[in-house]
Design an enzyme around this catalytic site. Sequence first.
Site, PDB file in Angstrom:
ATOM      1  N   LYS A  15      36.720 -10.091  33.776  1.00 30.85           N
ATOM      2  CA  LYS A  15      35.866  -9.834  32.611  1.00 30.85           C
ATOM      3  C   LYS A  15      35.878  -8.334  32.323  1.00 30.85           C
ATOM      4  O   LYS A  15      36.246  -7.533  33.188  1.00 30.85           O
ATOM      5  CB  LYS A  15      34.414 -10.255  32.896  1.00 30.85           C
TER       6      LYS A  15
ATOM      7  N   SER B 271      41.942 -15.366  29.401  1.00 32.22           N
ATOM      8  CA  SER B 271      40.647 -14.857  28.968  1.00 32.22           C
ATOM      9  C   SER B 271      40.656 -13.340  28.757  1.00 32.22           C
ATOM     10  O   SER B 271      39.777 -12.793  28.122  1.00 32.22           O
ATOM     11  CB  SER B 271      39.561 -15.235  29.974  1.00 32.22           C
TER      12      SER B 271
END
Lengths: 208, 208
Positions: free
Chosen positions: B166, B129
């Site tokens: 993130k 990610s």
Amino acid sequence: MNLEPTKRQHAVLRMIESHRSAGEPPPTFREIGQNLGIASVSAVAKHVQALRRKGLLNLSDGRSRSLDVISPLRALQNPVVHIALFGSIPAGYPQHREQEADACVSVDIETLGFKPTRNTFALRVSGDSMIGRHIVHGDVVVLEHGPEPRPGDIVAALVDGESTLKTFVRKNGRPFLKAENPKYPDLMPAEELMIQGVFKALIRKAKE
Amino acid sequence: MNLEPTKRQHAVLRMIESHRSAGEPPPTFREIGQNLGIASVSAVAKHVQALRRKGLLNLSDGRSRSLDVISPLRALQNPVVHIALFGSIPAGYPQHREQEADACVSVDIETLGFKPTRNTFALRVSGDSMIGRHIVHGDVVVLEHGPEPRPGDIVAALVDGESTLKTFVRKNGRPFLKAENPKYPDLMPAEELMIQGVFKALIRKAKE
DNA sequence: GTTATAGGTGAACAGATGTTCACCTATGAA
DNA sequence: TTCATAGGTGAACATCTGTTCACCTATAAC
């Protein structure tokens, strides 16, 4: 019983820890006293006793300099090795060049993924030619000189007098080196180039 | 005079080095003898003398357990710290959870780029990610809990009971988290999420 | 007050540790 | 052969180092 160390006891712990971290032998009771301004050995012994009772310090008896801070991490620790870091390797191979090292990279062998030899060295990456393999400017790469690179391996090669990272590939049975950046699409014949090492690991720090 | 150690002298060097690498105090002359099958302390002392003459070994006199292998790297070495590595952090913050660590990452502070605190921890990256920031599956990331993330910082956040990496961003003055992979384009409001730490460093080993 | 605990001084002591010496064997060079 | 060097045994010795004891001060708890 309170299991937290007092301020003074904490100072003793910190001193022992700093010796370990710096790679020095653990201090003796008298050295601890000297460092903390305690003239009497027995005062230090009392602190050590208290810390042992609280489960924070280990001391194998009958052995000198055997103080050891207890931590849950201690049991998980692996041997640490020290690797020479070069800015670049002007010519030839990196063996027996430790005296020319720019810096030293210390890592445990488990995190590193292999046990280094005399042929292991590290380079600081300059430029984004290996961006396609997610190696960026400023990264430190650990390489091993010696093993024959397999297709797809990342290698350091001497190009125009500079150590440069490339991917080792084969085309029509012949070895080539290529950069992993669309900006540098050229393939270089590998036979003419000196391959200094094969990529083994990478360390990156956040900017700033 | 020949400056290379003999086989036997080399064995002595290796033994001292392995103690250091394992984080144990340097051996005494008698411990070296025991390990190498030498009954007499003076025989060990002779090897130590020879190694000192050859510039390979240091021994501060008047101090016990002060044997130290001399290497050009030794002068460049920095303090090594030990960081708890978690697979994931089920809930809350990583402080005082060392006893639940899966493994231990040891690195020197210079390579790491900062001096860790009790709030420093490491996570193993799962999934791609963060591929856009060149962090890939299997990487180990070192994070620091506490500091307020700035826009653009990479953070670990607790999403659906899992620690996830993130990028921290601001949009219209409000904080969001986003993945760095076109496959996951969603922005998550950061207020609802527990931010466990800010990215500080990364370590990767080559596949296989 | 008394009591307990943390912190400290100073000294004596036992065991750990480095140093030194006499003496031995083996190997290779002169 | 003679000599130097590497390697080793064994023991005596000085010093380093952890242990222990008697004794002191300060602080907080009772």
